[in-house]
Design a protein around this motif. Structure first.
Motif, mmCIF file in Angstrom:
data_model
loop_
_atom_site.group_PDB
_atom_site.id
_atom_site.type_symbol
_atom_site.label_atom_id
_atom_site.label_comp_id
_atom_site.label_asym_id
_atom_site.label_seq_id
_atom_site.Cartn_x
_atom_site.Cartn_y
_atom_site.Cartn_z
ATOM 1 N N PHE A 1 0.920 -1.279 -0.201
ATOM 2 C CA PHE A 1 0.167 0.159 0.029
ATOM 3 C C PHE A 1 0.769 1.239 -0.088
ATOM 4 N N LEU A 2 0.692 2.089 -1.189
ATOM 5 C CA LEU A 2 1.686 3.262 -1.329
ATOM 6 C C LEU A 2 0.903 4.615 -1.490
ATOM 7 N N GLN A 3 1.917 5.718 -1.127
ATOM 8 C CA GLN A 3 1.123 6.894 -1.517
ATOM 9 C C GLN A 3 2.139 7.779 -2.256
ATOM 10 N N ASN A 4 1.728 8.563 -3.198
ATOM 11 C CA ASN A 4 2.499 9.337 -4.086
ATOM 12 C C ASN A 4 3.426 10.397 -3.003
ATOM 13 N N LYS A 5 4.560 10.200 -2.843
ATOM 14 C CA LYS A 5 5.622 10.972 -2.258
ATOM 15 C C LYS A 5 5.775 12.312 -2.764
ATOM 16 N N GLU A 6 5.552 12.562 -3.733
ATOM 17 C CA GLU A 6 5.700 14.056 -4.360
ATOM 18 C C GLU A 6 4.329 14.790 -4.770
ATOM 19 N N SER A 7 3.446 14.394 -4.196
ATOM 20 C CA SER A 7 2.065 14.979 -4.272
ATOM 21 C C SER A 7 2.162 16.284 -3.590
ATOM 22 N N SER A 8 1.482 17.255 -4.164
ATOM 23 C CA SER A 8 1.667 18.582 -3.642
ATOM 24 C C SER A 8 0.257 18.892 -3.172
ATOM 25 N N LYS A 9 -0.714 18.157 -3.177
ATOM 26 C CA LYS A 9 -2.119 18.651 -2.732
ATOM 27 C C LYS A 9 -2.393 17.909 -1.587
ATOM 28 N N GLU A 10 -3.207 18.397 -0.454
ATOM 29 C CA GLU A 10 -3.406 17.652 0.759
ATOM 30 C C GLU A 10 -4.458 16.655 0.582
ATOM 31 N N ASN A 11 -5.442 16.759 -0.696
ATOM 32 C CA ASN A 11 -6.332 15.645 -0.781
ATOM 33 C C ASN A 11 -5.839 14.446 -1.708
ATOM 34 N N SER A 12 -4.385 14.474 -2.084
ATOM 35 C CA SER A 12 -3.906 13.396 -2.926
ATOM 36 C C SER A 12 -3.126 12.719 -2.013
ATOM 37 N N ASN A 13 -3.736 11.901 -1.293
ATOM 38 C CA ASN A 13 -3.162 10.808 -0.359
ATOM 39 C C ASN A 13 -3.754 9.694 -0.385
ATOM 40 N N ALA A 14 -4.588 9.346 -1.227
ATOM 41 C CA ALA A 14 -5.114 7.836 -1.414
ATOM 42 C C ALA A 14 -4.279 6.695 -1.339
ATOM 43 N N ASP A 15 -4.357 5.880 -0.812
ATOM 44 C CA ASP A 15 -3.495 4.644 -0.944
ATOM 45 C C ASP A 15 -3.760 3.852 -2.432
ATOM 46 N N ILE A 16 -2.480 3.535 -2.721
ATOM 47 C CA ILE A 16 -2.426 2.660 -4.041
ATOM 48 C C ILE A 16 -2.056 1.463 -3.586
ATOM 49 N N LEU A 17 -2.686 0.095 -4.321
ATOM 50 C CA LEU A 17 -2.343 -1.069 -3.927
ATOM 51 C C LEU A 17 -1.755 -1.657 -4.939
ATOM 52 N N PHE A 18 -0.550 -2.089 -4.712
ATOM 53 C CA PHE A 18 0.444 -2.762 -5.598
ATOM 54 C C PHE A 18 0.885 -4.279 -5.478
ATOM 55 N N LYS A 19 0.479 -5.027 -6.193
ATOM 56 C CA LYS A 19 0.849 -6.619 -5.775
ATOM 57 C C LYS A 19 2.064 -6.985 -6.483
ATOM 58 N N ILE A 20 2.843 -7.543 -5.829
ATOM 59 C CA ILE A 20 4.043 -7.976 -6.429
ATOM 60 C C ILE A 20 4.487 -9.220 -5.970
ATOM 61 N N ASN A 21 5.063 -10.224 -6.952
ATOM 62 C CA ASN A 21 5.636 -11.257 -6.329
ATOM 63 C C ASN A 21 6.831 -11.533 -5.123
ATOM 64 N N LYS A 22 6.718 -12.218 -4.232
ATOM 65 C CA LYS A 22 7.844 -12.138 -3.434
ATOM 66 C C LYS A 22 9.142 -12.215 -3.683
ATOM 67 N N GLU A 23 9.265 -13.113 -4.685
ATOM 68 C CA GLU A 23 10.973 -13.277 -5.036
ATOM 69 C C GLU A 23 11.301 -11.660 -5.751
ATOM 70 N N GLU A 24 10.358 -11.260 -6.447
ATOM 71 C CA GLU A 24 10.722 -10.011 -6.993
ATOM 72 C C GLU A 24 10.944 -8.809 -6.157
ATOM 73 N N TRP A 25 10.105 -8.831 -5.193
ATOM 74 C CA TRP A 25 10.354 -7.927 -3.940
ATOM 75 C C TRP A 25 11.288 -8.077 -3.263
ATOM 76 N N LYS A 26 11.844 -9.507 -2.872
ATOM 77 C CA LYS A 26 12.970 -10.005 -2.263
ATOM 78 C C LYS A 26 14.531 -9.389 -2.962
ATOM 79 N N ASP A 27 14.225 -9.344 -4.151
ATOM 80 C CA ASP A 27 15.385 -8.918 -5.198
ATOM 81 C C ASP A 27 15.467 -7.409 -5.328
ATOM 82 N N ARG A 28 14.736 -6.623 -4.804
ATOM 83 C CA ARG A 28 14.539 -5.230 -4.927
ATOM 84 C C ARG A 28 15.870 -4.721 -3.912
ATOM 85 N N LYS A 29 16.550 -3.876 -4.384
ATOM 86 C CA LYS A 29 17.661 -3.194 -3.347
ATOM 87 C C LYS A 29 16.869 -2.101 -2.519
#
Length: 353
Positions: free
Chosen positions: A307-335
């Motif tokens: 569950f993510l939020q846009n870190k560079e959003s400049s507006k107060e109402n722009s903070n809704a969560d974004i759901l991103f699904k990722i394979n466990k192995e792919e996430w494990k390999d991320r630096k």
């Protein structure tokens, strides 16, 4: 073969307004619980009576409010598989199947259906003595044995656990090959209608809001309500900037789209698996990229729900969560697991009214 349903009925909590039309292909009816799916089937079957409209099956008028036609359920030649299968508890499997058949018909038909539906050895068992899957097969065989013009399945897998459900879906698909007629299946499960039905009708709060090819509807649902029902978890309000750019209000980002944006577009949607996590060194050169902060991570068996939020959003109402699904192995390999750069492919953006 064809079915035309164009009816209205006033209910306690909402008004049912349904229009669906089939041409011999399996029709799925998808809607949330309480949206009017089962009531639609009951009206077609004659168990309930619409206030107005028409129901025509293969050229035969089952109901016409203006002409005062309303055939009795037994005169409609409809096979109706209820959610709980509705087998008579005091009758055996064999007796349930041959309930309305003559003695000669029973001898000819019941044994064949017992064999075809893999119920050999269960003929003299009562419903409470057989499994849920066996009950389903017995109920389906009972529907088909009378050669109805349409077979209606009301949430056929809702009473089964997930393991048994997966096993039986393939089996039911195979068994339906024994039936030559219209099939209409209602469900609140997107996977069921996707697997079974070539045509799809979306029902939202008692109204049929979309009718089309199942795969096309899933690819571009067009409506906010339809996108939710097919499982789109990321939906944002939007402002149209140009014919190919839109501002996602709830995420605080301008996105370019592959499709031409129509003036009726009020939302955009992104499926959870359509995002692409890219490395920071590619973020500057790519379009439609959000630098996100992680709100929380929920672990599933084979993947993570990020569950993510846009870190560079400049507006107060722009903070809704974004759901991103990722394979466990792919996430494990991320630096870098602190910052996630999400790319939104232009072709993956759903334009919704």
């Amino acid at each position: 073969m064809s079915l035309i349903v164009d009816i209205k009925k006033k209910l306690k909590d909402f008004s049912l307004e349904i229009f669906v039309k089939t041409d011999g292909e399996y029709l799925g009816v998808l809607g949330a619980s309480g949206s009017g799916k089962s009531m639609t089937l009951k009206c077609i079957a004659g168990v309930e009576t619409p206030d107005e409209g028409v129901i025509v099956l293969n050229g035969k008028v089952l109901f016409d409010s203006k002409k005062k036609i309303n055939l009795k359920p037994q005169d409609r030649n409809i096979g109706y598989l209820f959610q709980n299968y509705a087998l008579f508890p005091h009758m055996t499997v064999e007796e349930n199947m041959g309930l309305a058949l003559t003695k000669k018909e029973k001898e000819q038909k019941v044994s064949k259906m017992i064999e075809a539906f893999h119920l050999k050895g269960l003929e003299n068992k009562y419903p409470n003595q057989i499994s849920g899957g066996q009950q389903q097969r017995a109920a389906l065989a009972r529907c088909i044995i009378y050669k109805p013009e349409i077979l209606m399945l009301d949430e056929p897998f809702s009473a089964l656990d997930s393991h048994l459900k997966d096993q039986l879906q393939d089996g039911v698909l195979e068994l339906l090959k024994l039936y030559d007629g219209e099939v209409m299946m209602v469900s609140h499960c997107m996977n069921e209608v996707y697997r079974f039905c070539k045509k799809l009708a979306i029902i939202d709060k008692g109204k049929s809001v979309l009718l089309g090819d199942t795969k096309e509807v899933f690819n571009q649902p067009k409506l906010h309500a339809a996108a939710q029902l097919i499982g789109c978890k990321n939906i944002s309000r939007c402002e149209i900037l140009t014919s190919n750019t839109v501002y996602a209000i709830d995420w605080g980002i301008i996105l370019e789209t592959e499709r031409i944006i129509t003036k009726n577009t009020k939302y955009i949607g992104i499926h959870t698996h359509d995002f692409k996590a890219i490395d920071v060194d590619k973020a500057e050169s790519e379009k439609n990229v959000m630098k996100c902060r992680i709100d929380k991570i929920v672990e599933d068996v084979f993947e993570y729900n990020i569950f993510l939020q846009n870190k560079e959003s400049s507006k107060e109402n722009s903070n809704a969560d974004i759901l991103f699904k990722i394979n466990k192995e792919e996430w494990k390999d991320r630096k870098d697991k602190e910052n996630v750069y999400l790319k939104v492919p232009e072709e993956a953006i759903l334009l919704l009214e």
